[in-house]
Design a protein around this motif. Structure first.
Motif, PDB file in Angstrom:
ATOM      1  N   ALA A  83      -6.546   9.400   4.065  1.00 28.30           N
ATOM      2  CA  ALA A  83      -7.182   8.010   4.220  1.00 28.30           C
ATOM      3  C   ALA A  83      -8.676   8.108   4.807  1.00 28.30           C
ATOM      4  CB  ALA A  83      -5.993   7.067   5.186  1.00 28.30           C
ATOM      5  N   ASP A 142      -6.658   7.252  -0.141  1.00 21.67           N
ATOM      6  CA  ASP A 142      -6.045   6.101   0.596  1.00 21.67           C
ATOM      7  C   ASP A 142      -6.727   5.100   1.038  1.00 21.67           C
ATOM      8  OD1 ASP A 142      -4.645   4.317   2.243  1.00 21.67           O
ATOM      9  OD2 ASP A 142      -2.895   5.519   2.886  1.00 21.67           O
ATOM     10  N   ASN A 159       0.694   4.417  -2.682  1.00 21.96           N
ATOM     11  CA  ASN A 159       0.667   5.654  -2.474  1.00 21.96           C
ATOM     12  C   ASN A 159       1.777   6.383  -3.077  1.00 21.96           C
ATOM     13  OD1 ASN A 159      -1.637   5.981  -0.967  1.00 21.96           O
ATOM     14  ND2 ASN A 159      -0.517   5.697   0.944  1.00 21.96           N
ATOM     15  N   CYS A 181      -6.669   2.029   1.600  1.00 16.18           N
ATOM     16  CA  CYS A 181      -5.608   0.903   2.162  1.00 16.18           C
ATOM     17  C   CYS A 181      -6.667   0.227   3.295  1.00 16.18           C
ATOM     18  CB  CYS A 181      -4.405   1.116   2.665  1.00 16.18           C
ATOM     19  SG  CYS A 181      -3.336   1.581   1.496  1.00 16.18           S
ATOM     20  N   SER A 190      -6.991   5.996  -6.276  1.00 12.44           N
ATOM     21  CA  SER A 190      -7.301   5.249  -4.899  1.00 12.44           C
ATOM     22  C   SER A 190      -5.991   4.169  -4.544  1.00 12.44           C
ATOM     23  CB  SER A 190      -8.690   4.744  -4.884  1.00 12.44           C
ATOM     24  OG  SER A 190      -8.934   3.809  -5.921  1.00 12.44           O
ATOM     25  N   THR A 191      -5.795   3.968  -3.514  1.00 15.12           N
ATOM     26  CA  THR A 191      -4.810   3.007  -3.304  1.00 15.12           C
ATOM     27  C   THR A 191      -5.176   2.050  -2.110  1.00 15.12           C
ATOM     28  OG1 THR A 191      -3.941   4.456  -1.433  1.00 15.12           O
ATOM     29  CG2 THR A 191      -2.861   4.885  -3.749  1.00 15.12           C
ATOM     30  N   THR A 200       1.154   7.604   4.072  1.00 15.89           N
ATOM     31  CA  THR A 200       0.228   8.238   3.238  1.00 15.89           C
ATOM     32  C   THR A 200       0.718   9.768   3.194  1.00 15.89           C
ATOM     33  OG1 THR A 200      -1.686   7.082   4.508  1.00 15.89           O
ATOM     34  CG2 THR A 200      -2.185   9.225   3.459  1.00 15.89           C
ATOM     35  N   GLY A 238       0.915  -1.169   0.130  1.00 11.60           N
ATOM     36  CA  GLY A 238      -0.113  -0.065   0.064  1.00 11.60           C
ATOM     37  C   GLY A 238       0.834   1.219   0.022  1.00 11.60           C
ATOM     38  N   SER A 239       2.114   1.073   0.487  1.00 18.20           N
ATOM     39  CA  SER A 239       2.780   2.371   0.617  1.00 18.20           C
ATOM     40  C   SER A 239       3.382   2.656  -0.767  1.00 18.20           C
ATOM     41  CB  SER A 239       4.186   2.038   1.455  1.00 18.20           C
ATOM     42  OG  SER A 239       3.895   1.607   2.843  1.00 18.20           O
TER      43      SER A 239
END
Ligand SMILES: Cc1ncc(COP(=O)(O)O)c(C=O)c1O
Length: 439
Positions: free
Chosen positions: A165, A191, A91, A193, A212-213, A123, A87-88
């Protein structure tokens, strides 16, 4: 002599038997067994899919990665997606794509991005890593989300984006945020996640903004072990995101693409300024990129996990409701989490904030729970500006961070993940009741 097909079937059948063997006799013993805050929930299907992928020995991203992306797009209704290794990374790719000189209005160093100081560090990090300036606005004390009423006052000539987020799966106030972004022509990065399968006013979180992540780390709504994804509806942003994920190259062919001339059909017949004529498109670099790809083996797991998402979401909601109902009697001691009207959170966890000036501190309750086998976590960095690495970053604070500080000092969370059982949830409620009875 067995055929490969037969051998594979035999291996996969044995994998299923191994899974069954391992999951025998897993009784919960209150006080002895751990009540985790999160964890991977899987069965033989994930193990078989991964073993099958190992047997292919393809290794890098391939058909299972493509399958995961197409399933994920089908579920979300988004047009473009790519998988990354966390997820990092999602972003990082998202913010970097919006800084790519190859999109019409890229962000440039010194531009401002409105965000929150109550954050998971990664984030925020891509904003700093791209030379952008974070502008911190406060959160709401009970939704833990960016306070959308604070956006206008945070605006400056340099504002280009809003990135935040959906905290712990709780949808942010997307209608107000999107209206603000449209009014001032700002990018929005969601975010998501911790918020896979959360909805706001009937629309899926992660489908409002430009990008979007997602994280598929083991603690998240679905997992690939490590992994992540990025979604967008913009073909330009998608192309740059792909390039930034894949070393910065201009070419968008798949790894090991069968067509010798690549997906574009023009691997060797293009001319790029300053490069020899017909230079292989695979080695033309249009961004300063990274390599943030996951393995196909991880995606094999992701494909199976995605099929389980509806059941996971149902359980998360049930578990949250169970804890909420059990703990609302302690509202004098804790701020209970609130979802906005029209929000349908698929909670990542259940946050509780110990009220100021009460009979006990967060440390007291967290120690009580941890000593009895109940895992707790803080709300990530709390106020990230207080963290050692961030004390000297270039930033602006707009309107004070009163609630962010409250969360930093008083909030912790406990699990609602699908691996919990009724018995475990009852034990969590009892253990908190016991603690409150003693204060
Ligand atoms: C809101 C948020 N964003 C990003 C991340 C980073 O995801 P990953 O651990 O996959 O790098 C996390 C991690 O838990 C998160 O909670």
């Amino acid at each position: 002599m067995s055929s490969e097909k037969q051998l594979r079937e035999e291996i996969l059948e044995r994998v299923a038997r191994l899974y069954a063997l391992r999951t025998q006799n897993q009784a919960f013993v209150p006080g002895k067994s751990k009540v985790h805050y999160a964890g991977r929930v899987f069965d033989e299907k994930e193990m078989q899919a991964m073993v099958d992928s190992v047997l292919d020995f393809w290794l890098t991203l391939g058909r299972r990665g493509n399958r995961f992306v197409s399933d994920f797009l089908a579920m979300t209704g988004m047009k473009y997606g790519l998988v990354v290794n966390s997820g990092s990374s999602a972003n990082l790719v998202a913010v970097s794509a919006l800084c790519s000189p190859n999109i019409p209005r890229p962000m440039v160093p010194g531009d401002e991005v409105i965000t929150t100081a109550l954050a998971f560090p990664t984030t925020l990090n891509p904003i700093l890593q791209n030379g952008l300036v974070p502008v911190f606005v406060d959160v709401e004390e009970d939704t833990y989300n960016i306070d959308a009423s604070k956006l206008e006052q945070a605006l400056s000539e340099r504002t280009r984006a809003v990135m935040f987020a959906h905290t712990l799966g709780n949808p942010a106030q997307m209608d107000v945020i999107m209206e603000f972004a449209r009014k001032y022509d700002l990018y929005v990065i969601e975010d998501t996640c911790d918020a896979l399968d959360s909805f706001y006013k009937g629309k899926r979180c992660g489908t409002f903004g430009d990008l979007s992540t997602y994280s598929f780390y083991a603690a998240h709504h679905i997992t690939m072990g490590e992994g992540g994804a990025l979604l967008t509806n913009s073909p330009q942003i998608y192309r740059q995101a792909l390039s930034i994920r894949d070393w910065g190259r201009a070419c968008y062919c798949q790894t090991g693409e069968e067509n010798p001339n690549g997906a574009c059909g023009h691997r060797f017949d293009q001319h790029f300024e300053g490069l020899p004529d017909g230079y292989d498109h695979k080695y033309v670099y249009s961004n300063i990129g990274y390599n943030l790809k996951p393995l196909d083996i991880q995606c094999a797991m992701g494909v199976e996990q995605l099929k389980k998402l509806p059941e996971f979401t149902k359980k998360r909601k049930e578990h949250f409701d169970r804890l909420y109902d059990g703990l609302r009697k302690h509202e004098a001691y804790f701020v209970l989490p609130r979802a906005l009207e029209g929000a349908e959170p698929s909670w990542f966890s259940m946050p509780l904030t110990v009220r100021d000036g009460g009979a006990f501190s967060r440390k007291d309750i967290v120690t009580h729970l941890e000593n009895r086998g109940i895992e707790t976590r803080m709300l990530f960095a709390g106020n990230v500006l207080r963290q050692p690495a961030y004390r000297h970053i270039r930033h602006r604070v707009s309107g004070g961070l009163v609630n962010t500080e409250k969360v930093f000092n008083g909030t912790f969370f406990i699990g609602v993940y699908p691996g919990l059982t009724d018995e475990m949830l009852a034990y969590v409620i009892d253990t908190i009741d016991q603690f409150i009875a003693g204060v």
